[in-house]
Structure formats: C-alpha cells, structure tokens
Design a protein around this motif. Structure first.
Motif, PDB file in Angstrom:
ATOM      1  N   GLU A  47       0.941  -1.232  -0.038  1.00 13.96           N
ATOM      2  CA  GLU A  47      -0.061  -0.165  -0.131  1.00 13.96           C
ATOM      3  C   GLU A  47       0.837   1.095  -0.017  1.00 13.96           C
ATOM      4  O   GLU A  47       1.938   1.240   0.179  1.00 13.96           O
ATOM      5  CB  GLU A  47      -0.852   0.032   1.272  1.00 13.96           C
ATOM      6  N   VAL A  48       0.232   2.433  -0.251  1.00 17.21           N
ATOM      7  CA  VAL A  48       0.875   3.572  -0.481  1.00 17.21           C
ATOM      8  C   VAL A  48       0.247   4.658   0.622  1.00 17.21           C
ATOM      9  O   VAL A  48      -0.848   4.567   0.560  1.00 17.21           O
ATOM     10  CB  VAL A  48       0.934   4.239  -1.923  1.00 17.21           C
ATOM     11  N   ALA A  49       0.941   5.426   1.257  1.00 19.51           N
ATOM     12  CA  ALA A  49       0.660   6.468   2.171  1.00 19.51           C
ATOM     13  C   ALA A  49       1.395   7.633   1.916  1.00 19.51           C
ATOM     14  O   ALA A  49       2.719   7.573   1.546  1.00 19.51           O
ATOM     15  CB  ALA A  49       0.769   6.091   3.562  1.00 19.51           C
ATOM     16  N   ILE A  50       1.016   8.947   1.817  1.00 19.85           N
ATOM     17  CA  ILE A  50       1.794  10.095   1.554  1.00 19.85           C
ATOM     18  C   ILE A  50       1.534  11.194   2.568  1.00 19.85           C
ATOM     19  O   ILE A  50       0.521  11.379   3.177  1.00 19.85           O
ATOM     20  CB  ILE A  50       1.178  10.706   0.464  1.00 19.85           C
ATOM     21  N   PHE A  51       2.511  11.652   3.273  1.00 17.38           N
ATOM     22  CA  PHE A  51       2.747  12.370   4.378  1.00 17.38           C
ATOM     23  C   PHE A  51       3.380  13.801   4.057  1.00 17.38           C
ATOM     24  O   PHE A  51       4.419  13.561   3.211  1.00 17.38           O
ATOM     25  CB  PHE A  51       3.300  11.753   5.842  1.00 17.38           C
TER      26      PHE A  51
END
Length: 214
Positions: A47-51
């Motif tokens: 999965e991908v997360a962007i912070f």
C-alpha cells in the motif's frame, strides 16, 4: 533549507503554470532500500501512504528506517502547479507541501503505525511551518489512498488531538484529504540524508508520545 515567508495558499489561477512532464532525471535505485525510487508499480498487496511533515529530507529518513517499509521518496503534493521544481515550491506559488511517499507491506507495518509515528516526529499544530521552516511547503498533511486509510487517519488525529488539548498544546492543523497528484522531487533530494549524513534535519515536535491505548 530555502527560507520563505509565504504562509498562505494562493488562488489556483495565480499559481505558477508548471509543465507537462518532469523536467529532470531520477535515479532508478533507492539509495538505502532494495527498491526503486519510482514506485508507481509496487509489489502486489503493498500500500501507499503520503505524508507532509516539514522538510522532506529528515521526514523521508524517518520512514525508510521503519520495518515493513519497502520504498520511500521525497516529493511535492497537495498543490496546483504540475511537475514543479524545488525552487518553484519554495516560492510559495505552487501550493504544494514537501511530502514523503511511503510504500509499505501492511502485513509488517500498519497504516496506523505510520500515522502514529507521523504525529510523534513533527508538530502538527504549527500551521504553515515546522520549527524555523516557514511556508506553505512545510504544512502538515496526510493524503489517504483508501477509505480505510481515511477512517484511520481521522480517528487517530482525534485521539492525538485530544491528548494535545489535554496538555494545552494547541489544535492540530494537519490537512487530511484524498491523495492528490504526487510529483517526485529532484534526484538530489531523494534519500538526501543517506548521501549527506550530517545534513539538515528538522524534527520540530510536541514531545508527546501517541497514547499507548489507542
């Protein structure tokens, strides 16, 4: 880091025009992890997360050190200008924040764990800044990629916000919304602190650990 006093988002029609393609070359290989930098294609099940949590140099280092993270990159998100340059982002005329794209194995590290780390390592109450870094590109942000991520992000933001309120440390200003277009930053910004181990790190934070029972 480039210093700017731009602390308000501008109207979209006043943003810089940008360009249709990325104006620079990126290395294929991540400097630290056994993975590519460009991760538009990731292993199945990942999965991908962007912070956004201030200067992306130190922010990326935090995430690449986490067990279960497959790849990270520094980039720009949440703005208006397509394919911006670092100088353009720092001008305050693109509406982007400096961001870190995290590709992870949810069987080894959960999105919730990423969010908890995110809150602990920066100050989510500072608005358009982190420490001495002032400008729209330093704002706090969580850009979710699934409905489950959104629910988790909002629930954990409330938990941490309640803890900060209990300690009278201010309101959370973190921007939470569906992931916008993410633009990779220039090659010199990728894994910057692996290439420059004594480089700049901004770790402004509240000093408050995430509540253990959450």
């Amino acid at each position: 880091m480039f210093f700017t006093r731009k602390s308000e988002l501008i109207e979209a029609e006043k943003a810089l025009p940008g360009r249709s393609e990325r104006p620079f070359h990126l290395s294929e290989k991540h400097t630290v992890l056994d993975a590519p930098i460009l991760t538009d294609t990731a292993p199945e099940g990942y999965e991908v997360a962007i912070f956004g949590l201030g200067c992306f140099w130190g922010a990326e280092e935090i995430f690449w050190k986490m067990d279960g993270v497959w790849s990270t990159s520094a980039g720009y998100a949440g703005g208006t200008t397509p394919n911006p340059s670092y100088e353009e982002v720092c001008s305050g005329r693109t509406n982007h924040t400096e961001a870190v794209r995290v590709v992870y194995d949810p069987a080894r590290v959960s999105f919730a764990d990423l969010v908890k780390t995110f809150f602990e390592v920066h100050d989510p109450t500072q608005g358009m800044r982190q420490g001495n870094d002032v400008g729209t590109q330093y704002r706090s942000a969580i850009y979710y990629t699934t409905p489950e991520q959104e629910q988790t992000a909002r629930e954990l933001t409330k938990v941490y916000g309640d803890e900060l309120a209990r300690r009278r440390l201010g309101d959370i200003t973190t921007e939470i919304r569906e992931v916008p277009t993410y633009y990779y930053a220039e090659d010199q910004h990728q894994q910057y602190l692996a290439k420059n181990p004594f480089g700049y790190r901004c770790h402004a934070n509240t000093g408050v650990k995430f509540p253990a029972n959450a």
